[in-house]
Design a protein around this motif. Sequence first.
Motif, short mmCIF file in Angstrom:
data_model
loop_
_atom_site.label_atom_id
_atom_site.label_comp_id
_atom_site.label_asym_id
_atom_site.label_seq_id
_atom_site.Cartn_x
_atom_site.Cartn_y
_atom_site.Cartn_z
N ARG A 20 -5.70 -0.12 0.22
CA ARG A 20 -6.44 0.29 1.43
C ARG A 20 -6.87 1.74 1.32
NH1 ARG A 20 -6.50 -3.68 5.73
NH2 ARG A 20 -4.42 -4.47 5.48
N MET A 32 -5.65 -2.76 -5.14
CA MET A 32 -5.59 -2.65 -3.67
C MET A 32 -4.98 -1.31 -3.25
SD MET A 32 -4.55 -6.40 -2.27
CE MET A 32 -5.80 -7.65 -1.98
N ASP A 49 0.81 -1.22 0.00
CA ASP A 49 0.00 0.00 0.00
C ASP A 49 0.85 1.28 0.00
OD1 ASP A 49 -2.05 -1.84 0.29
OD2 ASP A 49 -2.23 -1.55 2.45
N ARG A 57 -0.22 -9.24 -4.52
CA ARG A 57 0.63 -9.61 -3.39
C ARG A 57 1.42 -10.89 -3.66
NH1 ARG A 57 -3.03 -8.71 1.51
NH2 ARG A 57 -2.29 -10.77 2.13
N GLU A 104 -9.28 0.44 -4.21
CA GLU A 104 -10.35 -0.20 -3.42
C GLU A 104 -10.94 0.73 -2.36
OE1 GLU A 104 -8.64 -3.57 -1.37
OE2 GLU A 104 -7.16 -2.33 -0.32
N HIS A 119 -5.49 -10.28 -4.81
CA HIS A 119 -4.24 -10.76 -4.22
C HIS A 119 -3.16 -11.11 -5.25
CE1 HIS A 119 -6.97 -10.86 -0.85
NE2 HIS A 119 -5.91 -10.84 -0.08
#
Length: 361
Positions: free
Chosen positions: A184, A182, A140, A287, A235, A284
């Motif tokens: 956050r 992603m 992030d 990641r 997101e 994911h």
Amino acid sequence: MAERIGILTGGGDCPGLNAVIRAVVKSASRLGWETLGIHNGFEGLLEPVSYHRLDHREMGALLTSGGTVLGTTNRGRFSAKTGHGERNAIPREILDEAKRNFEALGLRALVCVGGDGSLSIAQQLFEHGVPVVGVPKTIDNDLEATVITFGFDSAVACATDALDRLHTTAASHNRVMVLEVMGRYAGWIACHAGIAGGGDIILIPEIPFSYDSICRKITEREAMGRLFTLVVVAEGARARGGDFVTQGATAADREARLGGIGSAVAGEIGRRTGKETRVVVLGHLQRGGGPTTFDRLLCTRFGARAVKLVQEQMYGYMVALRPPDTSAVKITDAIGRLRTVPVDGDIVQTAKMLGISFGDE
Ligand code: F6P
């Protein structure tokens, strides 16, 4: 007995964790120290204690491999973060038990590799008398006091690759393609990948958007003969006056799971413009897999510097990147404040100069 240090990886995994482990083990072994790998984040320090000795001769494959050979968790008895900016005090008996087991293992120091939540746990252990050193991890890129966290570049590479692929299919079908990434509550991945991948609209948490503005941009493009549009949605993005879109109920000891804004945006664009619109949630994939060249180097520098901090007894400090060098910053300077994309900063301004819309004008 040789001097020993411990290392653990906490929170969500990301590319490069193994490269940090490798760099720590190799650097420590050159000082004559053994390294114990604690399993499953801080949980491995609680009964039943779980760890294994990391052999510096067996680190070869770790430079390029994804995940973490130590395992990790972002839940359990050490949950230090429950929400946006919220923080839990770890119960005293948990800190006592971890400290006892740390001492029983004969460790000189503990290298804690993690993001805001894990470093907040590390800080609490430090205040409880455990000598810790931090290494900043998160895709992030939302940690203060370092210009970049490791894992971020690899996530951006993944999202950019996805955009390159979506570009050709969007153009072939004259469609609107929405990619949810992603990050956050920070829009770093969306901004960097959105610009590098030729996105037309980038929606980030820092800039609440309006559907009127998004659809205006799509119609303007149509008027110029550009019949497809690439939309990158973080997101954590939300419509003006709207709330974050989350998935399912949130457990009491966990942060809300963001996700779903991509579908909402795609649905609304389709309804308003009548254009065929599709959504891809990258999830994911960002990641997983191995680190980029940039992250391999960063992880190696971070791991080596972390061992140096242990040597210098700079406990309570975290390794940071302050170009051109790595440096040491207090863990307390890095945690508890979300580093978001500055709306007047170079990244957003660059995008705007190119005509990329943030859905705000
Ligand atoms: O913090 C890293 C991150 O991948 C965020 O970008 C994302 O919101 C979250 O973790 C997902 O967490 P989980 O793996 O628990 O679904």
